[in-house]
Scaffold this motif. Structure first.
Motif, short mmCIF file in Angstrom:
data_model
loop_
_atom_site.label_atom_id
_atom_site.label_comp_id
_atom_site.label_asym_id
_atom_site.label_seq_id
_atom_site.Cartn_x
_atom_site.Cartn_y
_atom_site.Cartn_z
N TYR A 127 51.12 34.70 47.67
CA TYR A 127 50.77 35.79 46.77
C TYR A 127 50.35 37.05 47.53
CZ TYR A 127 50.76 32.49 42.88
OH TYR A 127 51.13 31.58 41.92
N GLN A 128 50.71 38.19 46.97
CA GLN A 128 50.26 39.49 47.46
C GLN A 128 49.81 40.33 46.26
OE1 GLN A 128 52.84 41.55 50.19
NE2 GLN A 128 53.83 39.65 50.82
N LEU A 129 48.80 41.15 46.47
CA LEU A 129 48.32 42.01 45.39
C LEU A 129 49.34 43.13 45.17
CD1 LEU A 129 45.66 42.24 43.60
CD2 LEU A 129 45.27 44.29 44.94
N ARG A 130 49.97 43.17 44.02
CA ARG A 130 50.99 44.18 43.74
C ARG A 130 50.68 44.99 42.48
NH1 ARG A 130 55.56 44.21 46.79
NH2 ARG A 130 55.08 43.22 48.78
N LEU A 131 50.02 44.41 41.51
CA LEU A 131 49.75 45.09 40.24
C LEU A 131 48.25 45.34 40.15
CD1 LEU A 131 50.59 45.96 37.31
CD2 LEU A 131 50.13 43.57 36.66
N PHE A 132 47.84 46.59 39.91
CA PHE A 132 46.41 46.85 39.82
C PHE A 132 46.14 48.17 39.09
CE2 PHE A 132 48.04 48.16 43.94
CZ PHE A 132 47.62 49.48 44.07
N ARG A 133 44.90 48.31 38.70
CA ARG A 133 44.44 49.52 38.03
C ARG A 133 44.21 50.60 39.09
NH1 ARG A 133 41.95 49.57 33.03
NH2 ARG A 133 41.46 47.35 33.27
N HIS A 134 44.82 51.76 38.92
CA HIS A 134 44.70 52.83 39.90
C HIS A 134 43.23 53.26 40.07
CE1 HIS A 134 45.11 57.02 41.48
NE2 HIS A 134 46.03 56.41 42.22
N GLY A 135 42.81 53.39 41.33
CA GLY A 135 41.44 53.78 41.62
C GLY A 135 40.51 52.60 41.86
N LYS A 136 41.00 51.37 41.66
CA LYS A 136 40.17 50.18 41.83
C LYS A 136 40.55 49.36 43.07
CE LYS A 136 37.52 50.48 38.18
NZ LYS A 136 36.03 50.56 38.30
N VAL A 137 41.59 49.77 43.78
CA VAL A 137 42.07 49.03 44.94
C VAL A 137 42.44 50.00 46.04
CG1 VAL A 137 43.90 47.49 45.81
CG2 VAL A 137 42.95 47.11 43.53
N TRP A 138 42.09 49.65 47.27
CA TRP A 138 42.59 50.39 48.43
C TRP A 138 42.91 49.38 49.52
CZ3 TRP A 138 37.70 50.28 46.55
CH2 TRP A 138 36.67 49.85 47.39
N VAL A 149 41.34 45.76 49.39
CA VAL A 149 39.92 45.74 49.05
C VAL A 149 39.84 46.07 47.57
CG1 VAL A 149 37.66 46.72 49.50
CG2 VAL A 149 39.30 46.51 51.37
N CYS A 150 39.27 45.17 46.78
CA CYS A 150 39.31 45.30 45.32
C CYS A 150 37.91 45.54 44.74
CB CYS A 150 39.90 44.05 44.69
SG CYS A 150 41.56 43.64 45.26
N ASP A 151 37.84 46.46 43.82
CA ASP A 151 36.60 46.75 43.13
C ASP A 151 36.65 46.10 41.75
OD1 ASP A 151 34.23 47.78 42.23
OD2 ASP A 151 34.99 49.81 41.87
N GLY A 152 36.57 44.76 41.74
CA GLY A 152 36.64 44.04 40.48
C GLY A 152 37.36 42.71 40.64
#
Length: 281
Positions: A127-138, A149-152
């Motif tokens: 798995y790789q992080l591909r789908l996310f809410r803009h502004g919550k991941v960098w 790095v995920c904020d949530g």
């Protein structure tokens, strides 16, 4: 709806098929690392936005993209040119964005090599992080690639995406992994000197991502790493069931590990050693 970021560099072979696979979205953004081929010319035939930015690293490119290019929609999906979106995956992503519990989702790849899905020797599902809410991941750099790095809280998507890892030919694959091995050698040196093995995550990690990353840290300290990786992929994971493409894939991965080790030795002992970047010290 989703905004789609597509990362490119000299992708004239793949870019048309990649864009066509995401035409369900009306906000497609090409983030190009200053290609010298026909990538942008081909992309101009489609209703997409194109932005160029010199490549520094995978993590920095993604972070710059997210900070500098405002998407049309709140939720975004990151795609690379040798990957494809499927209608089933797109629809599941749309449904997932309606769940307020998560700010991002991991999606598994299906590695396609020699016209064959490498089902077993790729640790599927990876798995790789591909789908996310803009502004919550960098993103930050790790070896030749990046880590998020995920904020949530994050979840997992059931549908997968095909990844045509050798679509540009074996020569391009070897050239790319020669570059990657230099970054991996630097990361290996850094981790050996400063990193640790998270044994709890290795054996009791709640997700595939946690267990795989702990296994990666362990593998950096394993003697005869290329040989052990081949045995692990071909026999334990079942790469032998992938037929001739599986044998070729496992052999290439073992060679890649050996190349990393040779560069680690060169960096430590040779007069031509390359310094570790300051951001990893």
């Amino acid at each position: 709806m989703l905004s789609i970021y597509i990362l490119t560099y000299n992708e004239e072979i793949d870019i048309a098929a990649c864009i066509e696979s995401v035409m369900l979205s009306d906000d497609i953004i090409i983030v190009d690392s200053c290609s010298s081929d026909r990538t942008l010319e081909i992309a101009s035939n489609y209703p997409v936005r194109t932005v160029q930015h010199p490549f520094e690293s995978h993590g920095q490119q993604r972070t710059w993209m997210l900070e500098s290019i405002t998407p049309k929609y709140e939720w975004v999906y990151i795609l690379e040119a040798d990957e494809r979106m499927t209608p089933e995956l797109f629809n599941e992503c749309i449904a997932a964005t309606k769940n307020p519990e998560y700010i991002g989702y991991y999606v598994a790849e299906r590695v396609m090599f020699m016209d064959h899905w490498i089902r077993y020797s790729t640790q599927y599902p990876r798995y790789q992080l591909r789908l996310f809410r803009h502004g919550k991941v960098w993103f930050t750099d790790y070896g030749h690639t990046e880590r998020e790095v995920c904020d949530g809280a994050t979840g997992f998507i059931k549908e997968t995406y095909p990844h045509y890892t050798c679509s540009k030919g074996l020569t391009r694959w070897l050239e790319k992994h020669n570059r990657y091995s230099t970054d991996e050698a630097r990361e290996t040196l850094y981790q050996l000197e400063n990193g640790t093995i998270d044994w709890q995550q290795l054996f009791l990690g709640k997700t595939e991502v946690e267990r795989r990353r702990a296994l990666k840290d362990l593998s950096l300290r394993t003697p005869l790493r290329p040989f052990i990786r081949f045995l692990y992929m071909y026999f334990i994971l079942g790469g032998c069931l992938d037929g001739q493409p599986g044998l070729a894939w496992c052999t290439l991965q073992a060679f890649y590990e050996y190349l990393i080790l040779l560069k680690v030795w060169e960096m430590k002992y040779s007069n031509t050693q390359q310094s570790i970047p300051s951001n990893q010290k």
